[in-house]
Design a protein around this motif. Structure first.
Motif, PDB file in Angstrom:
ATOM      1  N   ASN A 141      58.839 -11.056 -38.834  1.00 35.93           N
ATOM      2  CA  ASN A 141      59.701 -10.527 -39.904  1.00 35.93           C
ATOM      3  C   ASN A 141      60.739  -9.526 -39.403  1.00 35.93           C
ATOM      4  O   ASN A 141      61.117  -8.598 -40.125  1.00 35.93           O
ATOM      5  CB  ASN A 141      58.862  -9.872 -41.005  1.00 35.93           C
ATOM      6  N   GLY A 142      61.176  -9.682 -38.158  1.00 38.10           N
ATOM      7  CA  GLY A 142      62.205  -8.802 -37.624  1.00 38.10           C
ATOM      8  C   GLY A 142      61.703  -7.431 -37.203  1.00 38.10           C
ATOM      9  O   GLY A 142      62.506  -6.559 -36.844  1.00 38.10           O
ATOM     10  N   ILE A 143      60.397  -7.227 -37.212  1.00 44.11           N
ATOM     11  CA  ILE A 143      59.821  -5.943 -36.814  1.00 44.11           C
ATOM     12  C   ILE A 143      59.885  -5.815 -35.297  1.00 44.11           C
ATOM     13  O   ILE A 143      59.514  -6.736 -34.562  1.00 44.11           O
ATOM     14  CB  ILE A 143      58.365  -5.827 -37.301  1.00 44.11           C
ATOM     15  N   GLU A 144      60.363  -4.658 -34.816  1.00 40.99           N
ATOM     16  CA  GLU A 144      60.463  -4.389 -33.385  1.00 40.99           C
ATOM     17  C   GLU A 144      59.728  -3.094 -33.062  1.00 40.99           C
ATOM     18  O   GLU A 144      59.987  -2.056 -33.684  1.00 40.99           O
ATOM     19  CB  GLU A 144      61.924  -4.284 -32.953  1.00 40.99           C
ATOM     20  N   VAL A 145      58.823  -3.171 -32.104  1.00 42.37           N
ATOM     21  CA  VAL A 145      58.016  -2.019 -31.720  1.00 42.37           C
ATOM     22  C   VAL A 145      58.490  -1.492 -30.366  1.00 42.37           C
ATOM     23  O   VAL A 145      58.549  -2.253 -29.394  1.00 42.37           O
ATOM     24  CB  VAL A 145      56.518  -2.403 -31.641  1.00 42.37           C
ATOM     25  N   PRO A 146      58.851  -0.203 -30.283  1.00 36.54           N
ATOM     26  CA  PRO A 146      59.221   0.376 -28.979  1.00 36.54           C
ATOM     27  C   PRO A 146      58.066   0.271 -27.997  1.00 36.54           C
ATOM     28  O   PRO A 146      56.898   0.445 -28.368  1.00 36.54           O
ATOM     29  CB  PRO A 146      59.532   1.836 -29.322  1.00 36.54           C
ATOM     30  N   LEU A 147      58.384   0.002 -26.737  1.00 32.42           N
ATOM     31  CA  LEU A 147      57.371  -0.148 -25.699  1.00 32.42           C
ATOM     32  C   LEU A 147      57.287   1.108 -24.841  1.00 32.42           C
ATOM     33  O   LEU A 147      58.303   1.641 -24.413  1.00 32.42           O
ATOM     34  CB  LEU A 147      57.696  -1.343 -24.803  1.00 32.42           C
ATOM     35  N   ASP A 148      56.084   1.558 -24.614  1.00 28.13           N
ATOM     36  CA  ASP A 148      55.817   2.666 -23.694  1.00 28.13           C
ATOM     37  C   ASP A 148      54.552   2.321 -22.927  1.00 28.13           C
ATOM     38  O   ASP A 148      53.451   2.746 -23.286  1.00 28.13           O
ATOM     39  CB  ASP A 148      55.662   3.989 -24.461  1.00 28.13           C
ATOM     40  N   PRO A 149      54.684   1.521 -21.859  1.00 28.52           N
ATOM     41  CA  PRO A 149      53.514   0.967 -21.179  1.00 28.52           C
ATOM     42  C   PRO A 149      52.610   2.036 -20.573  1.00 28.52           C
ATOM     43  O   PRO A 149      53.068   3.106 -20.149  1.00 28.52           O
ATOM     44  CB  PRO A 149      54.131   0.093 -20.084  1.00 28.52           C
ATOM     45  N   PHE A 150      51.321   1.701 -20.506  1.00 26.60           N
ATOM     46  CA  PHE A 150      50.337   2.585 -19.883  1.00 26.60           C
ATOM     47  C   PHE A 150      49.136   1.755 -19.460  1.00 26.60           C
ATOM     48  O   PHE A 150      48.884   0.675 -20.011  1.00 26.60           O
ATOM     49  CB  PHE A 150      49.905   3.700 -20.848  1.00 26.60           C
ATOM     50  N   PRO A 151      48.376   2.219 -18.479  1.00 19.60           N
ATOM     51  CA  PRO A 151      47.153   1.534 -18.089  1.00 19.60           C
ATOM     52  C   PRO A 151      46.000   1.926 -19.007  1.00 19.60           C
ATOM     53  O   PRO A 151      45.662   3.106 -19.124  1.00 19.60           O
ATOM     54  CB  PRO A 151      46.916   2.009 -16.650  1.00 19.60           C
ATOM     55  N   GLY A 152      45.387   0.944 -19.655  1.00 23.53           N
ATOM     56  CA  GLY A 152      44.247   1.248 -20.510  1.00 23.53           C
ATOM     57  C   GLY A 152      43.042   1.725 -19.721  1.00 23.53           C
ATOM     58  O   GLY A 152      42.269   2.561 -20.186  1.00 23.53           O
TER      59      GLY A 152
END
Length: 325
Positions: A141-152
């Motif tokens: 639905n056009g939703i965009e989530v900013p990415l901030d990668p990290f190791p779980g």
């Protein structure tokens, strides 16, 4: 050595570890031979597989999800032996860079498996395969989530002998899923065995605090880190210095929030999450399954109050800015 926990702008990669099978292990075990030995101050670039070890790819559907095995889970790259790291020391890990490979996924499993925060409300599995473009992940639905990668998963080998499951975190780190361990952050890990025997994996391109459906945006990734042995520190469990981001964009922004109030803190958490799922379903046009996935990727949970007995308050937040105008 950085005293403020902020990684230096320039660095040279001294060693590279691929995700070849010889560099992978699936349990914490201090008897494992290190795949690499480094000196304090050196930089290592780790290639990390996804959390379920390539069982999910861009063509995986919800019907395939029940076939995913958790025995084992969390392929970890390592262990790395750090010279002069002894029990009682602290391993300083500067996270210099994290790079995704352009795709990721988050999923919830059939309710009968008992995984996630609300398994009883989702009998059937669900999945979203994310298109990761630079610093943005594409949802429905056009939703965009900013990415901030990290190791779980980021940690050292425990002192106790034998194999130990990777699912629970421990005093030496492990599966902590702290979303603020992003590039530019520094993590401080207790050392319990000679050489520390550091490993990492289970990388997330994005995650809401809580990881409520049991997955963030799981993604194969490269993690670049500098190691330093600290003999001037004493920490019992992992600590970190981080600049966030503490909101999806890294700046204060409008949020919609739901509360959960209950004498049990976990039930308050469930209530806040249920109310947010209801809101996203009723007002943002998502199915309940899509809302659950989005909550795990982009909703933050905060403990708002634990002093007004007998009830505690947990608040769930989703940023307005991830939705199209």
């Amino acid at each position: 050595m950085q005293q403020d926990g902020v990684a230096a702008d320039g660095y040279t990669v001294d060693h590279r570890l691929s995700d070849a099978e010889g560099n992978i292990h699936r349990a914490w075990d201090n008897s494992l031979d290190p795949v690499l030995t480094v000196e304090s101050g050196e930089v290592v670039r780790f290639e990390c597989r996804d959390a379920v070890d390539r069982q999910i790819d861009v063509e995986t559907t919800a019907e395939d999800v029940p076939d995913v095995s958790f025995d084992p889970v969390h392929p970890l790259t390592g262990p790395v032996y750090v010279e002069d790291a002894d029990p009682g020391d602290v391993l300083e890990v500067e996270l210099l860079d994290l790079q995704h490979k352009g795709w990721g996924y988050n999923t919830f499993f059939p309710g009968e498996m008992g995984l996630g925060l609300l398994p009883e409300e989702f009998d059937e599995p669900g999945i979203h395969v994310w298109d990761l473009q630079g610093d943005v992940g594409k949802f429905v639905n056009g939703i965009e989530v900013p990415l901030d990668p990290f190791p779980g998963v980021i940690g050292n080998a425990p002192a106790n002998a034998g194999e130990h499951d990777t699912l629970p975190p421990r005093d030496v780190g492990g599966n902590m899923d702290v979303k603020h361990m992003t590039a530019g952050s520094t993590v401080y890990l207790p050392v319990e065995v000679e050489g520390a025997l550091f490993s990492t994996g289970d990388c997330h391109a994005a995650q809401g605090d809580g990881e409520v459906c049991v997955t963030g945006v799981e993604a194969p990734m490269f993690v670049t880190a500098r190691f330093s042995v600290r003999t001037d520190m004493d920490v019992e469990q992992p600590q970190l210095h981080t600049g966030g981001p503490f909101t999806p964009t890294g700046a204060d922004e409008p949020m919609y929030a739901t509360t959960g109030i209950d004498p049990d803190l976990m039930e308050a958490t469930r209530k806040a999450t249920r109310h947010m799922i209801d809101h996203l379903h009723e007002h943002r046009g998502l199915t309940r399954g899509e809302a659950y996935l989005l909550c795990s990727a982009a909703m933050d949970l905060k403990i708002s109050e634990v002093v007004d007995a007998p009830n505690w308050t947990v608040t769930a937040y989703v940023a307005d800015g991830i939705f199209p105008e």
